[in-house]
Scaffold this motif. Structure first.
Motif, PDB file in Angstrom:
ATOM      1  N   ARG A   1     -71.821   4.904 -93.189  1.00  0.00           N
ATOM      2  CA  ARG A   1     -70.625   5.010 -94.361  1.00  0.00           C
ATOM      3  C   ARG A   1     -71.110   6.100 -95.395  1.00  0.00           C
ATOM      4  N   ASP A   2     -71.861   5.621 -96.324  1.00  0.00           N
ATOM      5  CA  ASP A   2     -72.143   6.341 -97.116  1.00  0.00           C
ATOM      6  C   ASP A   2     -72.889   7.721 -96.483  1.00  0.00           C
TER       7      ASP A   2
ATOM      8  N   LEU B   1     -66.465  -1.220 -95.208  1.00  0.00           N
ATOM      9  CA  LEU B   1     -66.270  -1.054 -96.649  1.00  0.00           C
ATOM     10  C   LEU B   1     -64.535  -1.158 -96.976  1.00  0.00           C
TER      11      LEU B   1
ATOM     12  N   HIS C   1     -67.393  -5.256 -97.409  1.00  0.00           N
ATOM     13  CA  HIS C   1     -68.124  -4.676 -98.651  1.00  0.00           C
ATOM     14  C   HIS C   1     -66.915  -4.058 -99.502  1.00  0.00           C
TER      15      HIS C   1
ATOM     16  N   PHE D   1     -65.176  -3.060-103.038  1.00  0.00           N
ATOM     17  CA  PHE D   1     -65.634  -2.432-104.130  1.00  0.00           C
ATOM     18  C   PHE D   1     -64.327  -2.287-105.317  1.00  0.00           C
TER      19      PHE D   1
ATOM     20  N   SER E   1     -69.214  -5.037-104.627  1.00  0.00           N
ATOM     21  CA  SER E   1     -69.857  -3.740-105.552  1.00  0.00           C
ATOM     22  C   SER E   1     -69.078  -3.248-106.715  1.00  0.00           C
TER      23      SER E   1
ATOM     24  N   GLU F   1     -68.379  -0.355-108.693  1.00  0.00           N
ATOM     25  CA  GLU F   1     -68.675   0.862-108.417  1.00  0.00           C
ATOM     26  C   GLU F   1     -69.181   1.409-109.839  1.00  0.00           C
ATOM     27  N   ASP F   2     -69.884   2.364-109.832  1.00  0.00           N
ATOM     28  CA  ASP F   2     -70.548   3.040-111.234  1.00  0.00           C
ATOM     29  C   ASP F   2     -71.056   1.933-112.242  1.00  0.00           C
TER      30      ASP F   2
ATOM     31  N   PRO G   1     -74.046  -0.499-107.690  1.00  0.00           N
ATOM     32  CA  PRO G   1     -74.471   0.613-107.400  1.00  0.00           C
ATOM     33  C   PRO G   1     -74.706   1.714-108.589  1.00  0.00           C
TER      34      PRO G   1
ATOM     35  N   THR H   1     -74.093   4.931-108.957  1.00  0.00           N
ATOM     36  CA  THR H   1     -73.275   5.603-108.047  1.00  0.00           C
ATOM     37  C   THR H   1     -73.234   7.151-108.133  1.00  0.00           C
TER      38      THR H   1
ATOM     39  N   HIS I   1     -77.792  -0.162-104.927  1.00  0.00           N
ATOM     40  CA  HIS I   1     -77.194   1.050-104.213  1.00  0.00           C
ATOM     41  C   HIS I   1     -77.497   2.243-104.968  1.00  0.00           C
TER      42      HIS I   1
ATOM     43  N   HIS J   1     -78.224   6.326-105.655  1.00  0.00           N
ATOM     44  CA  HIS J   1     -78.168   7.748-105.434  1.00  0.00           C
ATOM     45  C   HIS J   1     -79.174   8.706-105.917  1.00  0.00           C
TER      46      HIS J   1
END
Ligand code: KIV
Ligand code: ZN
Length: 527
Positions: free
Chosen positions: A38-39, A104, A124, A126, A166, A168-169, A196, A198, A225, A227
């Motif tokens: 996915r990611d 997702l 999942h 988000f 999740s 996000e950010d 995450p 992100t 999660h 990055h």
């Protein structure tokens, strides 16, 4: 010095790691949520076919990850189909560890329905929570975001699947609001929450502080999660685990959006050897899974990548080679076999006779004292000229010195014939010298190289092998170009590479196969 026994294999790491563990909130076992499909697939320029995705998913299941995020079904019909096929395929594998298959979904019933209908075990879900995303992407207030998240989790739970939520950010979200959202989704039935990072903007101490606060406030498992925008994805994932996170999202080879995600291979190996925390991952499969993902995505693993990079267990001549030959622990934190790698000695002008002799043996040659002297001399001459003595060049030097002397290698193919054409099945005949004995055999295949490989496979005493990589490059121009063949074969868990160079591509392929099979036999003999 910390020392873990793994049969005959060991890792040598600093004792200070274990002495600081008391202050950390480490789990006994950490969960691995793999998001390569996915990611990882969101890596610029990467697009996997459904067949490739299924093969990667099956391999991840064998590797022992806990969750496979199979895709983002709402994005296309093909993606939905891939997720469905992965869910079906993994459930059907006999004796598999059966990872949880996840998909997702944004916080909308439509996304959730498509994911659940694809047959996954979990979704999942988000929604972005940071002020930047709320204002410029979602155009929603805090209240709207929170309500959406709660309704989505309730809806997914009503459809009978596990839910990981999740924010996000999360790492650029007001911490109090983040915790408010997580508490609300926990109450709505979420099974896990994920934090995450992100855009990869956390430092390890900041990650520890944030994860610690979230863990303190919630009663369900917390995941991270991370990055890699500042190169800290693995460090931040480990910091999360130090602070009580029970799971991390990772990808094979660290692929993913922009600079990528935390690399699975680095995360699980560091957890085991630096933190003493187990995962379900079979470390000995790391290199082969990494190669599969490299092949399908076209994203090359840099030679200096930790754990699975070509140079991770390579030693240049001089002090390091001397040290490693005396005791591998001097310049290796763990035995390469632990992660499916092997030690490589790179030769140069400082290389001693002993190191050259070892390298000759690894190629499957048995050379006389005079031949060894000549090989050492040729290696030093090249080194003096500043030429790097690569494995390929070294193989060539040794082959030139022994000059095809019969019996110089464990296995040789002095004679072969291939018949091929548009209306016949390609067939091959080979005469082989195996450990000094003459053998003959024939085989058929989909092409000339396959026919040769099958002829070799049917020879009594030949290691059972699988060709896992075959690469042909033209090294000059035109139809008379010299072909350079690279192969990687695997036999009973031992993998070896082979190289061949010839103006006949079948000849170059045979040379490469012979090279790899000799190395396999030598490794199997314990050299
Ligand atoms: O990086 C990220 O925020 C994501 C979310 C979809 C979890 O990949
Ligand atoms: Zn991500």
């Amino acid at each position: 010095m910390g020392r873990w026994s793994l049969g005959t294999r060991v890792a040598y790491v600093s004792d200070i790691n274990s002495s600081v563990r008391g202050a950390l909130r480490l789990p006994d076992r950490a969960r691995v949520f793999d998001t390569t499909l996915r990611d990882g697939e969101q890596t610029p320029g990467v697009s996997l076919t459904p067949e490739e995705k299924i093969e990667i998913a099956m391999t991840l299941d064998e590797l022992g990850v806990d969750v496979i995020e199979a895709g983002f079904p709402i994005t296309s019909k093909g993606e939905t189909q891939s997720v469905r096929e992965i869910a079906k395929a993994v459930k059907e594998i006999e004796g598999s560890t059966k990872a949880e298959i996840c998909a997702l979904a944004r916080s909308t019933p439509k996304d959730i329905d498509i994911a659940v209908d694809a047959g996954v075990d979990s979704v999942h879900i988000f929604i972005a929570t940071s002020p930047l995303h709320r204002e410029y992407k979602l155009r929603m207030s805090k209240e709207e975001v929170l309500e959406r998240a709660v309704r989505a989790v309730e809806y997914a739970k009503s459809r009978g699947v596990k839910v990981e939520f999740s924010a996000e950010d999360a790492t650029r979200t007001e911490v109090d609001f983040l915790i408010e959202v997580f508490k609300a989704v926990e109450e709505a039935g979420a099974d896990r929450v994920d934090i995450p990072d992100t855009v990869g903007v956390m430092s390890p101490p900041a990650m520890r502080a944030l994860v610690g606060r979230v863990v303190d406030e919630l009663g369900i498992p917390v995941s991270v999660h991370c990055h890699n925008d500042f190169g800290l994805a693995v460090a931040n994932s480990l910091a999360g685990v130090e602070a009580g996170a029970q799971q991390a999202h990772v990808t094979i080879n660290g692929i993913g959006e922009r600079a990528g995600n935390a690399s699975l291979e680095q995360f699980v190996t560091a957890l085991k050897f630096l933190y003493g925390v187990e995962t379900g991952v079979d470390l000995s499969k790391l290199r082969s899974v990494s190669e599969l993902v490299e092949k399908f995505t076209g994203i090359q693993v840099p030679p200096n990548a930790p754990i699975i990079g070509d140079n991770a267990f390579s030693h240049e001549s001089g002090i390091h080679v001397h040290g490693v030959l005396g005791h591998p622990g001097t310049y290796e934190p763990l035995s390469p076999e632990v992660v499916g790698m092997r030690r490589r000695i790179v030769l140069g002008k400082h290389t001693g006779r002993h190191a050259v002799e070892q390298a000759v043996k690894q190629l499957g040659y048995d050379v006389s004292k005079e031949e060894l002297d000549l090989i050492v001399q040729r290696v030093k001459e090249l080194g003096d000229k500043g030429v790097k003595v690569t494995e390929r060049r070294f193989s060539k030097i040794v082959a030139e010195v022994v000059g095809g002397r019969p019996g110089a290698r464990l296995m040789e193919v002095p004679e072969w014939t291939v018949v091929t054409g548009s209306s016949i099945t390609p067939s091959a005949w080979v005469r082989v010298r195996l450990r000094g004995e003459e053998r003959r055999s024939a085989g058929w295949g989909v092409g000339p190289v396959d026919a040769i490989a099958n002829a070799l496979k049917s020879i009594e005493g030949m290691p059972e092998f699988r060709l896992i990589r075959f690469k042909l490059n033209a090294v000059s121009r035109g139809t008379e170009a010299v072909g350079e063949v690279y192969v990687r074969v695997e036999s009973n868990g031992v993998a070896a590479e082979g190289f061949g160079l010839s103006d006949d591509i079948v000849d170059a392929s045979i040379e490469a196969l012979v090279d790899a099979l000799n190395k396999v036999m030598t490794l199997e003999n314990g050299n």
